[in-house]
Design a protein around this motif. Structure first.
Motif, short mmCIF file in Angstrom:
data_model
loop_
_atom_site.label_atom_id
_atom_site.label_comp_id
_atom_site.label_asym_id
_atom_site.label_seq_id
_atom_site.Cartn_x
_atom_site.Cartn_y
_atom_site.Cartn_z
N HIS A 17 66.18 111.49 -10.64
CA HIS A 17 65.48 110.85 -9.71
C HIS A 17 64.48 109.80 -10.26
O HIS A 17 64.23 109.80 -11.36
CB HIS A 17 64.81 111.99 -8.90
N ALA A 18 63.87 108.98 -9.60
CA ALA A 18 63.22 107.92 -9.95
C ALA A 18 61.47 108.21 -9.33
O ALA A 18 61.64 109.24 -8.67
CB ALA A 18 63.61 106.70 -9.19
N HIS A 19 60.74 107.23 -9.65
CA HIS A 19 59.57 107.72 -9.25
C HIS A 19 58.82 106.27 -8.94
O HIS A 19 59.29 105.18 -9.16
CB HIS A 19 58.58 108.25 -10.38
N PHE A 20 57.83 106.63 -7.81
CA PHE A 20 57.04 105.52 -7.40
C PHE A 20 55.74 105.67 -7.71
O PHE A 20 54.88 106.78 -7.27
CB PHE A 20 57.33 105.38 -5.95
N GLN A 21 54.74 104.90 -8.04
CA GLN A 21 53.46 104.98 -8.25
C GLN A 21 52.80 103.81 -7.38
O GLN A 21 52.92 102.55 -7.66
CB GLN A 21 53.00 105.06 -9.88
N CYS A 22 51.74 104.27 -6.88
CA CYS A 22 50.67 103.56 -6.01
C CYS A 22 49.66 102.68 -6.89
O CYS A 22 49.03 103.75 -7.65
CB CYS A 22 50.23 104.17 -4.81
N CYS A 23 49.82 101.55 -6.84
CA CYS A 23 48.65 100.96 -7.90
C CYS A 23 47.36 101.35 -7.55
O CYS A 23 46.08 100.93 -8.16
CB CYS A 23 48.91 99.43 -7.78
N SER A 24 47.10 101.69 -6.26
CA SER A 24 45.94 101.72 -5.65
C SER A 24 45.25 103.15 -5.78
O SER A 24 44.24 103.62 -6.42
CB SER A 24 45.73 101.35 -4.30
N CYS A 25 46.01 104.08 -5.30
CA CYS A 25 45.46 105.56 -5.54
C CYS A 25 46.10 106.27 -6.63
O CYS A 25 45.61 107.52 -7.10
CB CYS A 25 45.68 106.35 -4.03
N ARG B 233 48.64 107.77 -6.83
CA ARG B 233 49.47 109.02 -6.83
C ARG B 233 51.04 108.61 -7.13
O ARG B 233 51.62 107.48 -7.19
CB ARG B 233 49.53 109.68 -5.25
N ILE B 234 51.90 109.64 -7.35
CA ILE B 234 53.33 109.46 -7.68
C ILE B 234 54.15 109.98 -6.54
O ILE B 234 53.80 111.35 -6.62
CB ILE B 234 53.77 109.90 -9.14
N TRP B 235 55.27 109.44 -6.38
CA TRP B 235 56.26 110.02 -5.49
C TRP B 235 57.66 110.25 -6.02
O TRP B 235 57.90 109.12 -6.89
CB TRP B 235 56.44 109.34 -3.95
N ASP B 236 58.25 111.32 -5.91
CA ASP B 236 59.89 111.08 -6.19
C ASP B 236 60.54 110.16 -5.17
O ASP B 236 60.15 110.03 -3.94
CB ASP B 236 60.45 112.61 -6.07
N ILE B 237 61.46 109.49 -5.77
CA ILE B 237 62.35 108.70 -5.08
C ILE B 237 63.75 109.19 -5.40
O ILE B 237 64.11 109.27 -6.56
CB ILE B 237 62.36 107.18 -5.57
#
Lengths: 144, 144
Positions: B89-97, B99-103
């Motif tokens: 799976h891939a990951h997404f990280q918010c540049c502001s907070c 946090r990391i989500w699975d994609i």
DNA sequence: CTTTGTGCAAATTCTTTGCACCAAA
DNA sequence: TTTGGTGCAAAGAATTTGCACAAAG
């Protein structure tokens, strides 16, 4: 081709004032496509620019990345690497010698800037880890 | 499903001896799918395991990653993050907070372990950066 | 016993900050 | 002058190391 661009013009096209130090750093990045660390850049340049400080290298690369003139590669946990080629491509890092190579990306579907669910994507990064030919032959054991 | 596995059995299936500390850390990773940092893990656990030291958290995560029980995510330059889900799976990280989500990854062509030229690939990582819904609305300016 | 795991303190490495000085507009 | 750029020294943060003690077999 980025490599053939004039460092001064390159900086100006990104709205960056071309100081001596900035030109030297861009020139180094254009001529040495090795995805160098801050340390690499500093070590290579303080000979020709003796007053150069590491702080300036940090400041400069930070500015370049903010202005989109350079890409910051976060691949290993030790050092950030920098790439003046901002076009769409992937990277490979050897777990043994830690060198990084560019990898052309054929099917770039996964790398498109787009919207996924509630997430606004502004950057995509694809990288591989493993062993380069040289290190794979010698097989110096090392976990990534 | 990883989440439902018994921590002790999970460790043993990777050839890792299940100490109290190791079980607590695996259990935390299973129940808190937030891609935590070493700091996060330490802060969450030293209450229930008062003698826990940060060194042990470092040692333990290093061992888990070496044995393939946990994935180390090198996405931002500040902290390494850890993910007990080692499936593709891939990951997404918010540049502001941050946090990391699975994609989920549909077309996973680019993520196959394979041979490119002289390079032996053992790991593939795909990650995105941008702004999550919450931060995009408030638009707290922050460069990645 | 002997091996493996844990944890404290110190050391190391990478990066940032505060501040003074320099240079260009 | 005023603004922006540079560089030194110090501070800060993340991680590693050395070593002594504890636990398990």
């Amino acid at each position: 081709m980025i490599i053939n661009k004039n460092p001064r013009e390159y900086l100006q096209s990104y709205g960056i004032k071309p100081s001596l130090q900035r030109i030297a750093i861009v020139e180094y990045l254009m001529k040495n496509r090795i995805h160098p660390t801050i340390e690499d850049i500093y070590n290579a340049l303080y000979i020709q620019v003796p007053t150069l400080s590491k702080t300036t290298v940090y400041n400069t690369l930070k500015l370049f990345v903010e202005q989109g003139a350079v890409l910051a590669l976060v691949i290993d946990d030790k050092n950030v690497r920098f790439d003046i080629d901002t076009s769409c491509h992937a990277h490979f890092q050897c777990c043994s010698c830690h060198r990084i190579w560019d990898i052309p990306v054929g099917n770039a579907d996964l790398l498109q800037v787009r919207q996924i669910d509630d997430l606004l994507i502004t950057e995509s990064h694809l990288y591989y880890k493993g062993y380069c030919k040289h290190c794979n032959n010698k097989m110096v054991g090392s976990s990534c």
